[in-house]
Design a protein around this motif. Structure first.
Motif, short mmCIF file in Angstrom:
data_model
loop_
_atom_site.label_atom_id
_atom_site.label_comp_id
_atom_site.label_asym_id
_atom_site.label_seq_id
_atom_site.Cartn_x
_atom_site.Cartn_y
_atom_site.Cartn_z
N TRP A 154 1.99 -3.43 4.89
CA TRP A 154 1.27 -2.96 3.71
C TRP A 154 0.13 -2.02 4.13
O TRP A 154 -0.06 -0.96 3.55
CB TRP A 154 0.73 -4.14 2.91
CG TRP A 154 -0.03 -3.73 1.69
CD1 TRP A 154 0.47 -3.35 0.49
CD2 TRP A 154 -1.46 -3.63 1.57
NE1 TRP A 154 -0.55 -3.03 -0.38
CE2 TRP A 154 -1.74 -3.19 0.27
CE3 TRP A 154 -2.51 -3.88 2.45
CZ2 TRP A 154 -3.04 -2.99 -0.18
CZ3 TRP A 154 -3.80 -3.69 2.00
CH2 TRP A 154 -4.05 -3.24 0.70
N ARG A 161 1.59 1.30 5.22
CA ARG A 161 2.13 2.08 4.10
C ARG A 161 1.02 2.59 3.17
O ARG A 161 0.98 3.75 2.80
CB ARG A 161 3.12 1.21 3.32
CG ARG A 161 3.80 1.89 2.18
CD ARG A 161 4.78 0.97 1.46
NE ARG A 161 4.12 -0.19 0.88
CZ ARG A 161 4.26 -1.46 1.29
NH1 ARG A 161 5.07 -1.74 2.29
NH2 ARG A 161 3.62 -2.45 0.71
N GLU A 162 0.08 1.72 2.82
CA GLU A 162 -0.93 2.05 1.80
C GLU A 162 -2.19 2.70 2.39
O GLU A 162 -2.90 3.38 1.67
CB GLU A 162 -1.33 0.80 1.02
CG GLU A 162 -0.17 0.15 0.28
CD GLU A 162 0.41 1.05 -0.79
OE1 GLU A 162 -0.36 1.82 -1.42
OE2 GLU A 162 1.62 0.99 -1.00
N PRO A 188 -5.25 1.46 3.07
CA PRO A 188 -6.33 1.17 2.12
C PRO A 188 -7.69 1.64 2.64
O PRO A 188 -8.00 1.48 3.81
CB PRO A 188 -6.30 -0.35 1.98
CG PRO A 188 -5.70 -0.82 3.26
CD PRO A 188 -4.72 0.24 3.66
#
Length: 73
Positions: A17, A20-21, A23
């Motif tokens: 995650w 991919r993201e 953040p």
């Protein structure tokens, strides 16, 4: 917009995650150092970063612990 429960993710799912993201709203050491997850697989994570002068150790000292002396009987 859905909320993601990071605590419910496995470690592998969390790393994927983050890869991919990418953040920007979560504080973490990777963001501070500019780290990138290049590869995230079961049993293998490859991380890279671009070096900067502020990563240098200008004193040239050893850090990270010390070794206790060896005693012989």
């Amino acid at each position: 917009m859905s909320t993601i429960d990071l605590a419910a993710m496995s470690g592998l799912d969390l790393m994927r995650w983050v890869q991919r993201e990418q953040p920007t709203d979560l504080p973490h050491i990777g963001r501070l150092l500019g780290m990138r997850f290049d590869e995230v697989e079961h049993g293998r994570v490859t991380v890279s970063l671009d070096t900067r002068p502020d990563f240098a150790n200008p004193l040239g000292t050893l850090h990270g612990g010390s070794r206790p002396p060896c005693w012989t009987a």
